[in-house]
Design an enzyme around this catalytic site. Structure first.
Site, PDB file in Angstrom:
ATOM      1  N   PHE A 126      84.863  18.990  28.808  1.00  0.00           N
ATOM      2  CA  PHE A 126      85.135  18.079  29.917  1.00  0.00           C
ATOM      3  C   PHE A 126      84.413  16.765  29.629  1.00  0.00           C
ATOM      4  CE2 PHE A 126      83.323  16.285  33.792  1.00  0.00           C
ATOM      5  CZ  PHE A 126      84.426  16.157  34.622  1.00  0.00           C
ATOM      6  N   SER A 135      75.630   8.759  35.946  1.00  0.00           N
ATOM      7  CA  SER A 135      75.655   8.937  37.407  1.00  0.00           C
ATOM      8  C   SER A 135      76.765   8.069  38.012  1.00  0.00           C
ATOM      9  CB  SER A 135      74.318   8.500  38.007  1.00  0.00           C
ATOM     10  OG  SER A 135      73.255   9.206  37.435  1.00  0.00           O
ATOM     11  N   PHE A 159      77.220  13.151  25.686  1.00  0.00           N
ATOM     12  CA  PHE A 159      76.641  14.327  26.352  1.00  0.00           C
ATOM     13  C   PHE A 159      77.710  15.333  26.773  1.00  0.00           C
ATOM     14  CE2 PHE A 159      73.253  11.152  27.724  1.00  0.00           C
ATOM     15  CZ  PHE A 159      72.345  11.569  26.752  1.00  0.00           C
ATOM     16  N   ILE A 160      78.687  15.583  25.923  1.00  0.00           N
ATOM     17  CA  ILE A 160      79.774  16.477  26.326  1.00  0.00           C
ATOM     18  C   ILE A 160      79.472  17.910  25.879  1.00  0.00           C
ATOM     19  CG2 ILE A 160      82.270  16.875  26.235  1.00  0.00           C
ATOM     20  CD1 ILE A 160      81.218  14.164  27.595  1.00  0.00           C
ATOM     21  N   GLY A 339      48.265  30.909  30.358  1.00  0.00           N
ATOM     22  CA  GLY A 339      47.291  30.176  29.554  1.00  0.00           C
ATOM     23  C   GLY A 339      47.884  29.719  28.222  1.00  0.00           C
ATOM     24  N   GLU A 363      75.352  17.522  35.776  1.00  0.00           N
ATOM     25  CA  GLU A 363      76.206  17.775  36.954  1.00  0.00           C
ATOM     26  C   GLU A 363      75.586  17.180  38.218  1.00  0.00           C
ATOM     27  OE1 GLU A 363      78.228  21.522  37.109  1.00  0.00           O
ATOM     28  OE2 GLU A 363      78.395  21.616  34.926  1.00  0.00           O
TER      29      GLU A 363
HETATM   30  C1  LIG Z   1      72.722  18.662  28.047  1.00  0.00           C
HETATM   31  C2  LIG Z   1      73.696  17.832  28.831  1.00  0.00           C
HETATM   32  C3  LIG Z   1      74.993  18.289  29.006  1.00  0.00           C
HETATM   33  C4  LIG Z   1      75.938  17.479  29.678  1.00  0.00           C
HETATM   34  N1  LIG Z   1      77.247  17.895  29.771  1.00  0.00           N
HETATM   35  C5  LIG Z   1      78.210  17.022  30.200  1.00  0.00           C
HETATM   36  C6  LIG Z   1      79.614  17.347  30.098  1.00  0.00           C
HETATM   37  O1  LIG Z   1      80.006  18.439  29.664  1.00  0.00           O
HETATM   38  N2  LIG Z   1      80.516  16.405  30.456  1.00  0.00           N
HETATM   39  C7  LIG Z   1      80.152  15.184  30.932  1.00  0.00           C
HETATM   40  O2  LIG Z   1      81.047  14.378  31.222  1.00  0.00           O
HETATM   41  N3  LIG Z   1      78.832  14.850  31.081  1.00  0.00           N
HETATM   42  C8  LIG Z   1      77.859  15.732  30.704  1.00  0.00           C
HETATM   43  N4  LIG Z   1      76.512  15.403  30.797  1.00  0.00           N
HETATM   44  C9  LIG Z   1      76.143  14.100  31.335  1.00  0.00           C
HETATM   45  C10 LIG Z   1      75.365  14.183  32.640  1.00  0.00           C
HETATM   46  O3  LIG Z   1      76.205  14.554  33.693  1.00  0.00           O
HETATM   47  C11 LIG Z   1      74.663  12.837  32.846  1.00  0.00           C
HETATM   48  O4  LIG Z   1      73.643  12.743  31.863  1.00  0.00           O
HETATM   49  C12 LIG Z   1      74.096  12.693  34.234  1.00  0.00           C
HETATM   50  O5  LIG Z   1      75.119  12.592  35.189  1.00  0.00           O
HETATM   51  C13 LIG Z   1      73.166  11.467  34.353  1.00  0.00           C
HETATM   52  O6  LIG Z   1      73.759  10.333  33.823  1.00  0.00           O
HETATM   53  P1  LIG Z   1      72.940   9.418  32.778  1.00  0.00           P
HETATM   54  O7  LIG Z   1      72.389  10.319  31.741  1.00  0.00           O
HETATM   55  O8  LIG Z   1      73.841   8.328  32.337  1.00  0.00           O
HETATM   56  O9  LIG Z   1      71.745   8.848  33.605  1.00  0.00           O
HETATM   57  P2  LIG Z   1      71.780   7.532  34.514  1.00  0.00           P
HETATM   58  O10 LIG Z   1      72.988   7.574  35.379  1.00  0.00           O
HETATM   59  O11 LIG Z   1      71.613   6.342  33.633  1.00  0.00           O
HETATM   60  O12 LIG Z   1      70.498   7.725  35.400  1.00  0.00           O
HETATM   61  C14 LIG Z   1      69.182   7.429  34.931  1.00  0.00           C
HETATM   62  C15 LIG Z   1      68.205   7.715  36.053  1.00  0.00           C
HETATM   63  O13 LIG Z   1      68.477   6.862  37.173  1.00  0.00           O
HETATM   64  C16 LIG Z   1      68.733   7.635  38.320  1.00  0.00           C
HETATM   65  N5  LIG Z   1      69.744   6.970  39.138  1.00  0.00           N
HETATM   66  C17 LIG Z   1      70.983   6.592  38.759  1.00  0.00           C
HETATM   67  N6  LIG Z   1      71.633   6.029  39.771  1.00  0.00           N
HETATM   68  C18 LIG Z   1      70.786   6.068  40.841  1.00  0.00           C
HETATM   69  C19 LIG Z   1      70.872   5.669  42.202  1.00  0.00           C
HETATM   70  N7  LIG Z   1      71.985   5.111  42.690  1.00  0.00           N
HETATM   71  N8  LIG Z   1      69.812   5.880  43.002  1.00  0.00           N
HETATM   72  C20 LIG Z   1      68.684   6.441  42.526  1.00  0.00           C
HETATM   73  N9  LIG Z   1      68.541   6.846  41.259  1.00  0.00           N
HETATM   74  C21 LIG Z   1      69.582   6.667  40.424  1.00  0.00           C
HETATM   75  C22 LIG Z   1      69.210   8.984  37.805  1.00  0.00           C
HETATM   76  O14 LIG Z   1      69.037   9.989  38.784  1.00  0.00           O
HETATM   77  C23 LIG Z   1      68.314   9.149  36.591  1.00  0.00           C
HETATM   78  O15 LIG Z   1      67.065   9.605  36.997  1.00  0.00           O
HETATM   79  C24 LIG Z   1      75.546  16.224  30.200  1.00  0.00           C
HETATM   80  C25 LIG Z   1      74.205  15.799  30.060  1.00  0.00           C
HETATM   81  C26 LIG Z   1      73.297  16.571  29.387  1.00  0.00           C
HETATM   82  C27 LIG Z   1      71.892  16.047  29.226  1.00  0.00           C
END
Ligand SMILES: Cc1cc2nc3c(=O)[nH]c(=O)nc-3n(C[C@H](O)[C@H](O)[C@H](O)COP(=O)(O)OP(=O)(O)OC[C@H]3O[C@@H](n4cnc5c(N)ncnc54)[C@H](O)[C@@H]3O)c2cc1C
Length: 389
Positions: A126, A135, A159-160, A339, A363
């Protein structure tokens, strides 16, 4: 109000508990050893063999409708099963499931994608997240441009999960820039041999997601899943399919971890007494047990709402948020109780510590769950009195 399990729920849960104890836990030392050597803990063929074994007892397609050969069980049952599976860190899931949105496929797509995914002969992934949009998924830039009866896709996904082994992906692309996420994002089913490539991303966990690259990848118009322009809704439905399932698995892990901590506390003697006699240790155990109990009911309540066709979004976000935050606190306490040994790779605690950290990110991060929960409350969609009103 009846908070007991039905006979069927108890029976199925017991079966899974036995399966985990007899089939998965004995593999744990080998999994740890392989991972320490930088290898995959459990091979895909080994998972398949275990899935086939479970299938002989009818365990196949937990929530997959019976017409597709699945068990067609409900959300509460699924949560109970996930919690049992979570008691082992061996990466296993029962066979026979498929992404919920693949059920939106037309008859031809069902034969090409849905049924083979259920059978386990094809693997999906996905793909919505991009380097510039996680996000803020409404902000994706991957674009699909129509040329005659084809679409040409260009962009990067990151990150898929499963992106390195999938042979097709459900990729979300902008098909109408003006409309964007409000009617201008479309989901395409794209075979790997259409030309997209993947590269594994090393992480602090034992498995890595992948980045996907699309350069002039051409697909026929018939590759659209659902309706053109309705992709963002499909993506949200995929993500929302089981927010209660991730914390359900963490629940099982926390139960096992606290059991390990209690065992350690009773056996480890310092200053002439087991550390279990010390209030500092007892409070860590007590706090963890309370949080486990709270998590259990958040998960089951959210799943129960799903089974009763209620609006479960608030309950699911709460379970996901609480599970992420508290599973991390619990594994940290359990490590502390062990520990120095807790910090070593002799024990699986540090492994769980790394793995559970992900729950606060994917997610929907903690912050995004809090945003959803607060918005639901402030808009009046949800009440602080919960679903009982
Ligand atoms: C191991 C792994 C597997 C994954 N699998 C999939 C997958 O199968 N398919 C897929 O499509 N994606 C996948 N992801 C992506 C995942 O859903 C995103 O990493 C996640 O949604 C966060 O997005 P970002 O990493 O871009 O962080 P960002 O969106 O850049 O966020 C960075 C920080 O800012 C905070 N933040 C962002 N916006 C706000 C706001 N409005 N208010 C307050 N705080 C905020 C976030 O909470 C976070 O702490 C995966 C990620 C990982 C690490």
């Amino acid at each position: 109000m009846d908070l007991t399990l039905t006979d069927e729920e108890r029976e199925i849960r017991e079966w899974v508990r036995t399966f985990v104890t007899r089939e998965l836990m004995p593999l744990e030392p080998r999994v740890l050893e392989r991972e320490r050597n930088g290898e995959r803990g459990i091979g895909l063929d080994e998972v398949k063999a275990l899935q086939d074994k479970a299938r002989q007892s009818g365990f196949f397609g937990i929530q997959t409708p019976e017409e597709y050969g699945g068990m067609g069980l409900g959300a509460v049952m699924h949560a109970l099963i996930e919690a049992e599976l979570g008691r082992s860190f061996v990466q296993f899931k029962f066979g026979g499931d498929a992404d919920n949105i693949l059920f939106e496929a037309n008859a031809e797509q069902k034969d090409t994608y849905l049924r083979p995914t259920i059978d386990g002969t094809r693997r999906s992934c996905f793909a919505i997240t991009e380097p510039g949009a996680g996000s803020d998924a409404r902000n994706i830039r991957t674009a699909a441009v129509r040329e005659g009866d084809e679409w040409v896709i260009n962009g990067e996904k990151t990150f898929i999960t499963g992106g390195d082994v999938a042979d097709f992906c459900m990729v979300f692309a902008v098909t109408d820039k003006e409309k964007g996420a409000d009617g201008g994002v479309t989901c395409f089913l794209v075979d790997r041999d259409a030309g997209w490539t993947s590269a594994t991303i090393p992480t602090m966990g034992e498995w890595g997601p992948a980045s996907l690259s699309f350069e002039d990848v051409r697909v026929p118009h018939s590759a659209i899943l659902g309706e053109e322009g309705r992709g963002f809704e499909l993506a949200m439905r995929w993500i929302g399919k089981g927010r209660y399932l991730l914390p359900a698995r963490a629940l099982g892990a926390c139960e096992r971890l606290v059991e390990m901590a209690m065992e350690q506390a009773k056996n480890r003697v310092t200053f002439g007494e087991p550390i279990a006699n010390r209030q500092a240790i007892q409070w860590m155990i007590a706090d963890s047990a309370v949080e486990i109990e709270a998590l259990r009911w958040l998960v089951l309540s959210a799943a129960w709402q799903v089974d009763h066709d209620l609006d479960s979004r608030q309950g699911q976000s709460m379970a996901k948020l609480y599970g992420g935050v508290h599973a991390n606190q619990i594994v940290d306490r359990v490590l502390q109780i062990h520990g120095g040994m807790g910090y070593t790779r002799e024990l699986p605690i540090e492994r769980w510590y790394r793995e559970l950290r992900l729950l606060r990110i994917y997610e929907g991060t903690d912050e995004i769950q809090r945003r959803t929960i607060a918005r639901n409350l402030l808009s009046g969609r949800a009440s602080v009195r919960g679903h009982l009103g």
